[in-house]
Enzyme design. Structure first.
Site, PDB file in Angstrom:
ATOM      1  N   ASP A 131       0.804  -1.202   0.000  1.00 52.29           N
ATOM      2  CA  ASP A 131       0.000   0.000   0.000  1.00 52.29           C
ATOM      3  C   ASP A 131       0.843   1.261   0.000  1.00 52.29           C
ATOM      4  OD1 ASP A 131      -2.855  -1.136   1.866  1.00 52.29           O
ATOM      5  OD2 ASP A 131      -2.654  -0.644  -0.246  1.00 52.29           O
ATOM      6  N   GLN A 169      -4.219   2.466  -2.193  1.00 51.22           N
ATOM      7  CA  GLN A 169      -3.752   2.393  -3.576  1.00 51.22           C
ATOM      8  C   GLN A 169      -4.067   1.038  -4.211  1.00 51.22           C
ATOM      9  OE1 GLN A 169       0.111   4.031  -4.163  1.00 51.22           O
ATOM     10  NE2 GLN A 169       0.346   3.234  -6.237  1.00 51.22           N
ATOM     11  N   ASP A 170      -3.395  -0.024  -3.766  1.00 57.65           N
ATOM     12  CA  ASP A 170      -3.706  -1.358  -4.265  1.00 57.65           C
ATOM     13  C   ASP A 170      -3.448  -2.372  -3.160  1.00 57.65           C
ATOM     14  OD1 ASP A 170      -0.904  -1.217  -4.395  1.00 57.65           O
ATOM     15  OD2 ASP A 170      -0.782  -2.513  -6.145  1.00 57.65           O
ATOM     16  N   PRO A 171      -3.924  -3.598  -3.319  1.00 57.40           N
ATOM     17  CA  PRO A 171      -3.803  -4.580  -2.228  1.00 57.40           C
ATOM     18  C   PRO A 171      -2.356  -4.965  -1.945  1.00 57.40           C
ATOM     19  CG  PRO A 171      -5.464  -5.261  -3.840  1.00 57.40           C
ATOM     20  CD  PRO A 171      -4.704  -4.126  -4.450  1.00 57.40           C
TER      21      PRO A 171
END
EC number: 3.2.2.27
Length: 334
Positions: free
Chosen positions: A35, A177-179
């Protein structure tokens, strides 16, 4: 109201060069966790073995949305992994390259909901996105990647954030943001990890900031934020999936457009939300109206950020704002 945490560090430039090779000890170079704002190199050696010629997935070539969702539900049976194939290049959806099969008809909400185990309360906010041809393209690309690489989190957890609270129960929105890109960590909630997993560095900084705001807050030592989610905190990444060991690897397949549409409808439906935007990515991706919502900005909780996250007072400010609107505050204990 005044925002006590509006200071944000200078924007970080995302490196344009290919991912760096990690040291021999397996530690990603200058990378705290998935993240964090600057994606690092994979510390896992496995990449995918592509079946066939690497062309369009069968679901995308066949009978359109129905076949696509059926393929997603069937799952990537028989996929093997090796270290021989190069990683996929980022995919840009801005060129309008959507296959005719993918745009033949809108996606069906009932099937979409069943495939991803989505709570039906989110239908008014999510169903309009299914009419967009780019969503069919997104799901076709997601399906292709599920067939050729290990995708995190598991399919049943991609939309798990819909199952903890309804849109009308959301009080605070925290944008990630993303996993996390290591197995066993990501479970569909931004910044959160499963209860049996130690908190990664960014999450440790988040929990430390909570403790600074509320010294009496109980901290159990794990990093699972499901309690926050059930209490009305929407923990939502702009990208919902990632390739194992490769941070930001799915950042350009179209999740950001889908998530952005859901957030815009939520913001229009629910005035008076608290948005916590940490780092330039979140602040550029989601731009709620500060005249309608409480918009709090701060540096990303990554240990690499210039401004220490421990000084962030967002958790205290959020509760004060909610109380001014006669809304129950959040219990930030974990």
């Amino acid at each position: 109201m005044k925002r006590a945490c509006s200071r944000s560090p200078s924007p970080r430039r995302r490196p344009s060069s290919p991912r760096r090779t990690p040291p021999r000890d397996g530690t990603p170079p200058q990378k705290a966790d998935a993240d964090d704002p600057t994606p690092g190199a994979s510390n896992d050696a496995s990449t995918e073995t592509r079946p066939g010629s690497g062309g369009e997935p069968a679901a995308c070539r066949s009978s359109g949305p129905a076949a696509l969702l059926a393929a997603l539900e069937a799952g990537p049976a028989g996929v093997t992994f090796s270290s021989s194939a190069p990683p996929d290049p980022p995919m840009d959806l801005t060129n309008g390259g959507v296959s005719p099969a993918a745009t033949s008809a809108p996606l069906d909400w009932t099937t979409f909901r069943r495939v991803f185990l989505i709570d039906d309360a989110w239908r008014p906010l999510m169903e309009p996105e299914l009419a967009n041809p780019l969503t069919a393209h997104l799901l076709a690309e997601y399906n292709r990647r599920c067939q050729t690489e290990e995708v995190l989190p598991p399919r049943e957890d991609v939309f798990s954030w819909t199952r903890y609270c309804t849109p009308d129960e959301v009080r605070v929105v925290i944008i990630g943001q993303d996993p996390y890109h290591h197995p066993g960590q990501a479970h569909g909630l931004a910044f959160s990890v499963r209860a049996n997993v130690p908190p990664p560095p960014s999450l440790r900084n988040v929990l430390a900031a909570v403790k600074n705001c509320y010294p009496e807050a109980r901290m159990s030592g794990h990093g699972c934020l499901e309690k926050w989610a059930r209490d009305g905190v929407l923990l939502l990444n702009t990208t919902l999936t990632v390739k194992r060991g490769a941070a930001a690897s799915h950042s350009r397949i179209g999740w950001d457009r889908f998530v952005g549409g859901v957030i815009r409808r939520l913001a229009a439906r629910r005035p008076g939300l608290v948005f916590m935007l940490w780092g330039t990515h979140a602040q550029n991706a989601i731009r709620p109206d500060p005249r309608v919502h409480c918009v709090l900005k701060f540096s990303h909780p990554s240990p690499l950020s210039k401004v220490p996250f421990g000084t962030c007072q967002h958790f205290l400010v959020a509760n004060r704002y909610l109380e001014t609107r006669s809304i129950s505050p959040i219990d930030w204990s974990v």
